[in-house]
Design a protein around this motif. Structure first.
Motif, short mmCIF file in Angstrom:
data_model
loop_
_atom_site.label_atom_id
_atom_site.label_comp_id
_atom_site.label_asym_id
_atom_site.label_seq_id
_atom_site.Cartn_x
_atom_site.Cartn_y
_atom_site.Cartn_z
N CYS A 272 0.83 -1.22 0.00
CA CYS A 272 0.00 0.00 0.00
C CYS A 272 0.86 1.26 0.00
O CYS A 272 0.54 2.24 -0.68
N GLU A 273 1.95 1.23 0.75
CA GLU A 273 2.82 2.41 0.84
C GLU A 273 3.46 2.75 -0.50
O GLU A 273 3.65 3.93 -0.81
N ASN A 274 3.78 1.74 -1.28
CA ASN A 274 4.47 1.96 -2.54
C ASN A 274 3.54 2.37 -3.67
O ASN A 274 3.99 2.56 -4.80
N ARG A 275 2.28 2.53 -3.35
CA ARG A 275 1.29 2.95 -4.36
C ARG A 275 0.58 4.20 -3.87
O ARG A 275 -0.23 4.14 -2.96
N ASP A 276 0.92 5.30 -4.51
CA ASP A 276 0.40 6.60 -4.08
C ASP A 276 -1.12 6.65 -4.15
O ASP A 276 -1.77 7.29 -3.31
N TRP A 277 -1.69 5.99 -5.14
CA TRP A 277 -3.14 6.06 -5.29
C TRP A 277 -3.86 5.39 -4.12
O TRP A 277 -4.95 5.84 -3.72
N ILE A 278 -3.26 4.36 -3.55
CA ILE A 278 -3.87 3.72 -2.38
C ILE A 278 -3.81 4.65 -1.18
O ILE A 278 -4.78 4.78 -0.42
#
Length: 420
Positions: free
Chosen positions: A141-147
């Motif tokens: 989740c951290e590595n995906r800005d949209w999340i």
């Protein structure tokens, strides 16, 4: 009695879940016990109608504050853990309720069934507390800005919904509603600014530490070069005088070559001084190259740094340090050719390349190196390359990885090219 027990299990499950997501061991400290006690107290107040049911949002707010204070994370990461913990507990409750629902035919007391459900959830979380899946979920989740953006939006919508519900049910007056809304916004702004100032202070302290450390090394390097300059004429005289002892031209050439090679090797890293006018970077490179030679690793380097890059020298030092340390750690105990090829230039933006021999490593293996927490060392103390990926988001550079075949070994090249 059963109601208090199942609420206790539910709150304990929340605490255990957020600790699992944080990779921390649960302890009976003031934060955990205080949070559970406060939550149970507030729930009892709502049950006995001492507090309005519309004030139930305070339970979620209390959980958010607990996660923030307990783990001292950023607002974004706190929100992520808060939502994931709530979602995981809610999902487990729904899943476990399906088989547990049949117990209603045997046990008519609903509180006992809820107690069994929450106890089962607590047991599942306890048995899986050492699983890496929790950390992997957070990292994903951290590595995906949209999340992260969705989590922040959901958090804001939940807060707005509960505040609107309070106003709609006329639990509080309009003026008090506005006042509470303003206070909540102010608290979040203050928390954000306070956390940002702490981060900036830590960044400045790190930069000062790096500057002081490598400026000293740079100063020693300059002093060493100056001392050797005094011997320069003596070295020239020694070369000129070799014809007096040499009996043949070939012998003279060999003597001069051997002597000059020794001089070049002795001053092999002083060239760093002329490659960059940045004392911090020069001192760092000199230190790192000398460190590699302690393990018998030869460094072939080419450096041309003019600060024509958006990457700060302090972040560049960390990037180079990670890549060099990985190469050194890989070669120090191997039977491969102990050599690292280092290339750094920034005439048209940063172009950094580090190559070293490898064995039995595929492109798929290299992809694993950049995952957070990855290490090839049995002690778990290896240096991962996930930080390189984090800086990629900040500076928008390309990471190129290539495995090529050399004369004796395969070579791994990790190259960072800045997009100007």
């Amino acid at each position: 009695m059963f109601e208090v027990a199942y609420r206790l299990f539910e709150m304990a499950a929340l605490v255990l879940c957020v600790h699992n997501l944080s990779g921390k061991k649960v302890k009976a400290d003031i934060y955990n016990t205080g949070f559970i006690a406060l939550q149970l107290t507030f729930m009892q107040m709502i049950q006995y109608e001492i507090a309005s049911k519309q004030m139930y949002f305070a339970i979620y707010l209390n959980f958010f504050v607990y996660v923030y204070v307990k783990f001292n994370d950023t607002i974004k990461k706190t929100t992520l853990k808060w939502l994931l913990s709530t979602a995981i507990i809610g999902a487990l409750q729904m899943i476990i309720y399906l088989p547990m629902g049949f117990l209603s035919y045997v046990i008519p007391n609903e509180s006992i069934i809820v107690l069994l459900i929450n106890f089962t959830i607590l047991l599942i979380l306890f048995l899986t507390r050492k699983s890496e899946k929790y950390i992997q979920i957070i990292q994903f989740c951290e590595n995906r800005d949209w999340i992260m953006k969705i989590c922040m939006i959901i958090c804001t919508l939940i807060l707005v919904y509960f505040m609107f519900l309070l106003k709609k049910e006329q639990v509080i007056e309009v003026d008090l509603f506005i006042l509470i809304s303003i206070i909540i916004v102010m608290v979040f702004v203050i928390m954000y600014r306070w956390q940002k100032s702490i981060y900036e202070l830590e960044q400045k302290e790190r930069e000062m530490k790096i500057t002081n450390l490598y400026n000293d090394v740079f100063g020693e390097l300059i002093e060493t070069t100056r001392r050797r300059q005094h011997d320069f004429h003596n070295q020239i005289d020694a070369i000129y005088g070799m014809h007096l002892t040499a009996t043949t031209l070939d012998e003279l050439v060999e003597m001069q070559k051997e002597y000059c090679d020794a001089l070049v090797y002795e001053n092999r890293y002083t060239k760093v001084l002329g490659c960059t006018n940045n004392s911090t970077l020069a001192g760092f490179l000199y230190t790192k190259f000398i460190h590699a030679e302690k393990y018998g690793i030869k460094i072939d380097y080419n450096v041309g740094y003019t600060e024509n890059t958006s990457i700060t020298v302090y972040d560049l030092v960390e990037i180079i340090g990670i890549l060099m340390d990985n190469a050194i750690e890989y070669l120090e105990n191997s039977q491969l050719t102990k050599k690292i090829i280092f290339d750094l230039k920034d005439f048209e933006g940063l172009d950094l390349s580090i190559k070293n021999p490898i064995q039995n490593i595929s492109n798929n293996d290299v992809a694993q190196f950049f995952k957070k927490g990855f290490t090839t060392k049995e002690t778990g103390s290896g240096i991962g390359l996930s930080k390189i990926k984090e800086y990629q988001k900040k500076y928008n550079y390309d990471i190129c990885v290539e495995i090529t075949q050399g004369e004796a070994n395969e070579w791994l090249e990790i190259r960072i090219v800045e997009n100007m």
